[in-house]
Design a protein around this motif. Structure first.
Motif, PDB file in Angstrom:
ATOM      1  N   GLN A  19      30.549  67.447  66.880  1.00 41.47           N
ATOM      2  CA  GLN A  19      29.458  66.475  66.957  1.00 41.47           C
ATOM      3  C   GLN A  19      29.419  65.631  65.681  1.00 41.47           C
ATOM      4  O   GLN A  19      29.295  64.406  65.730  1.00 41.47           O
ATOM      5  N   ALA A  45      30.029  61.589  65.398  1.00 40.78           N
ATOM      6  CA  ALA A  45      29.028  60.745  64.767  1.00 40.78           C
ATOM      7  C   ALA A  45      29.655  59.941  63.626  1.00 40.78           C
ATOM      8  O   ALA A  45      29.430  58.738  63.500  1.00 40.78           O
ATOM      9  N   PHE A  53      27.562  57.134  62.020  1.00 41.20           N
ATOM     10  CA  PHE A  53      26.255  57.798  61.980  1.00 41.20           C
ATOM     11  C   PHE A  53      26.249  59.018  61.063  1.00 41.20           C
ATOM     12  O   PHE A  53      27.260  59.701  60.921  1.00 41.20           O
ATOM     13  N   THR A  54      25.086  59.254  60.485  1.00 46.69           N
ATOM     14  CA  THR A  54      24.863  60.484  59.750  1.00 46.69           C
ATOM     15  C   THR A  54      23.867  61.286  60.579  1.00 46.69           C
ATOM     16  O   THR A  54      22.722  60.887  60.740  1.00 46.69           O
ATOM     17  N   VAL A  55      24.311  62.399  61.114  1.00 47.29           N
ATOM     18  CA  VAL A  55      23.456  63.170  62.013  1.00 47.29           C
ATOM     19  C   VAL A  55      22.505  64.086  61.264  1.00 47.29           C
ATOM     20  O   VAL A  55      22.893  64.755  60.319  1.00 47.29           O
ATOM     21  N   THR A  56      21.270  64.079  61.672  1.00 44.44           N
ATOM     22  CA  THR A  56      20.296  64.964  61.041  1.00 44.44           C
ATOM     23  C   THR A  56      19.796  66.011  62.021  1.00 44.44           C
ATOM     24  O   THR A  56      19.174  66.990  61.636  1.00 44.44           O
ATOM     25  N   ASP A  57      20.032  65.771  63.279  1.00 43.10           N
ATOM     26  CA  ASP A  57      19.507  66.684  64.290  1.00 43.10           C
ATOM     27  C   ASP A  57      20.256  66.449  65.591  1.00 43.10           C
ATOM     28  O   ASP A  57      20.872  65.400  65.776  1.00 43.10           O
ATOM     29  N   HIS A  58      20.197  67.429  66.482  1.00 42.82           N
ATOM     30  CA  HIS A  58      20.802  67.187  67.772  1.00 42.82           C
ATOM     31  C   HIS A  58      20.139  68.028  68.841  1.00 42.82           C
ATOM     32  O   HIS A  58      19.324  68.902  68.544  1.00 42.82           O
ATOM     33  N   LEU A  92      24.205  58.847  70.740  1.00 39.85           N
ATOM     34  CA  LEU A  92      23.939  58.888  69.318  1.00 39.85           C
ATOM     35  C   LEU A  92      22.720  57.997  69.154  1.00 39.85           C
ATOM     36  O   LEU A  92      22.741  56.839  69.571  1.00 39.85           O
ATOM     37  N   ILE A 133      34.493  68.353  73.239  1.00 40.50           N
ATOM     38  CA  ILE A 133      33.164  68.957  73.260  1.00 40.50           C
ATOM     39  C   ILE A 133      32.829  69.439  74.670  1.00 40.50           C
ATOM     40  O   ILE A 133      32.332  70.556  74.850  1.00 40.50           O
ATOM     41  N   GLU A 157      22.354  64.845  72.746  1.00 46.64           N
ATOM     42  CA  GLU A 157      21.893  63.728  71.932  1.00 46.64           C
ATOM     43  C   GLU A 157      21.998  64.079  70.466  1.00 46.64           C
ATOM     44  O   GLU A 157      21.559  65.132  70.048  1.00 46.64           O
ATOM     45  N   LEU A 158      22.598  63.180  69.721  1.00 46.13           N
ATOM     46  CA  LEU A 158      22.711  63.384  68.283  1.00 46.13           C
ATOM     47  C   LEU A 158      21.800  62.372  67.606  1.00 46.13           C
ATOM     48  O   LEU A 158      21.915  61.169  67.847  1.00 46.13           O
ATOM     49  N   TYR A 159      20.900  62.863  66.797  1.00 39.60           N
ATOM     50  CA  TYR A 159      19.949  61.994  66.116  1.00 39.60           C
ATOM     51  C   TYR A 159      20.308  61.857  64.646  1.00 39.60           C
ATOM     52  O   TYR A 159      20.708  62.831  64.004  1.00 39.60           O
ATOM     53  N   GLY A 160      20.161  60.672  64.150  1.00 38.35           N
ATOM     54  CA  GLY A 160      20.470  60.479  62.738  1.00 38.35           C
ATOM     55  C   GLY A 160      20.314  59.029  62.349  1.00 38.35           C
ATOM     56  O   GLY A 160      19.548  58.298  62.958  1.00 38.35           O
ATOM     57  N   ARG A 161      21.075  58.618  61.355  1.00 38.85           N
ATOM     58  CA  ARG A 161      20.950  57.246  60.897  1.00 38.85           C
ATOM     59  C   ARG A 161      22.254  56.501  61.133  1.00 38.85           C
ATOM     60  O   ARG A 161      23.327  56.994  60.799  1.00 38.85           O
ATOM     61  N   CYS A 162      22.139  55.322  61.685  1.00 41.19           N
ATOM     62  CA  CYS A 162      23.336  54.539  61.947  1.00 41.19           C
ATOM     63  C   CYS A 162      23.816  53.887  60.654  1.00 41.19           C
ATOM     64  O   CYS A 162      23.090  53.842  59.661  1.00 41.19           O
ATOM     65  N   GLY A 163      25.014  53.386  60.676  1.00 40.27           N
ATOM     66  CA  GLY A 163      25.606  52.779  59.493  1.00 40.27           C
ATOM     67  C   GLY A 163      24.758  51.678  58.886  1.00 40.27           C
ATOM     68  O   GLY A 163      24.535  51.648  57.676  1.00 40.27           O
TER      69      GLY A 163
END
Lengths: 155, 155
Positions: A123, A127, A132-137, B103, B119, B140-146
DNA sequence: TTCCTTGCAAACACTTTGCAAGGCC
DNA sequence: GGCCTTGCAAAGTGTTTGCAAGGAA
């Protein structure tokens, strides 16, 4: 109550995390907040506000839903809890340190929790490729559990 | 449930799937329903009702939100669309035949779609170990985009 | 003509917020 | 004592539903 990753004396209990979070921004520790916190941990997660409130009121019947909402928001912001949205239109909370993914039987509703390091590594990799920098999923696998498959076969 | 490219004559268009679903239960084809369907497909998914309604009203300003909700429920039940719940408290719909994972930038809301066979293979593997037969999944991957990471850096 | 569908508004379920009273530091 | 927090009720969301008028078959 108990937790899996105990690091002897450096243990960061949720109480301590929350206390620091609050003191850092001039918030106060109250009977209600402690009660919400301990009830949430004692229940072990996946509760919505209604269920949480019911348990809290077994101890203190006068606690309001607004307080539970406000406190859970606090726990979420301080990183102690995660808010999750399943398909039922309500918010459920889980203990952040016990994050796991779910296998859900669409036939009987059984939920099995799991964790897979290889998947999590992939994952992060995916990302990264997208910047992306993933912080949660969140990952949920839907299907039929062994027992239900068995039942279907003999039916 | 993978692969849905067009195969000339055996093509199951969404229109046809919906038409069969409706005729099987005595439902009727209407101007509004066709409009919702075509708008949904034309947009390509991930829209919530508000956004969908806005586009629909560019064509027919008198369509009501209730009709969009009712029609999307129809599309969901007939297997043409999938309802998804991200963290923002609204329901978003995606084209069922174009399932993919997401993402999500928690800062600007951008949603990027992806698919990763490795995966998915591991998901089946995990499920098998737990006796499950997977029919669907959600990741779903949560985080910050570039872009948002960039903005944060220069701020 | 029959019965389904629509648009509107009211009803809903969940969550947030304004305010005055109460409580922590 | 100052200011944060609480409980209550009211206000907000997003979504669903009852109903009379309109429309497909």
């Amino acid at each position: 109550m108990r937790d899996q990753t105990n690091h002897s004396e450096s243990a960061e209990t949720p109480e301590r995390v929350l206390a620091r979070y609050m003191s850092e921004r001039g918030l106060k520790s109250t009977r209600q907040r402690s009660l919400v916190l301990s009830t949430f941990f004692h229940a072990g997660g996946h509760l919505n506000v209604e269920e949480l409130l019911a348990r809290i009121r077994e101890v203190d019947p006068k606690v309001s839903a607004a307080t539970v909402y406000r406190t859970m928001k606090l726990l979420t912001e301080s990183g102690i809890a995660h808010a999750r949205h399943f398909g039922d239109g309500q918010t459920r909370f889980e203990i952040a340190s016990e994050h796991h993914d779910h296998l859900i039987c669409t036939s009987c509703g059984t939920i099995v929790e799991f964790e897979d390091d290889k998947i999590e590594a992939l994952q992060l990799e995916v990302a990264r490729r997208h910047g992306f920098t993933v912080t949660d999923h969140k990952m949920e696998l839907y299907g039929r559990c062994g027992a239900c498959a068995e039942k279907a076969r003999s039916a």
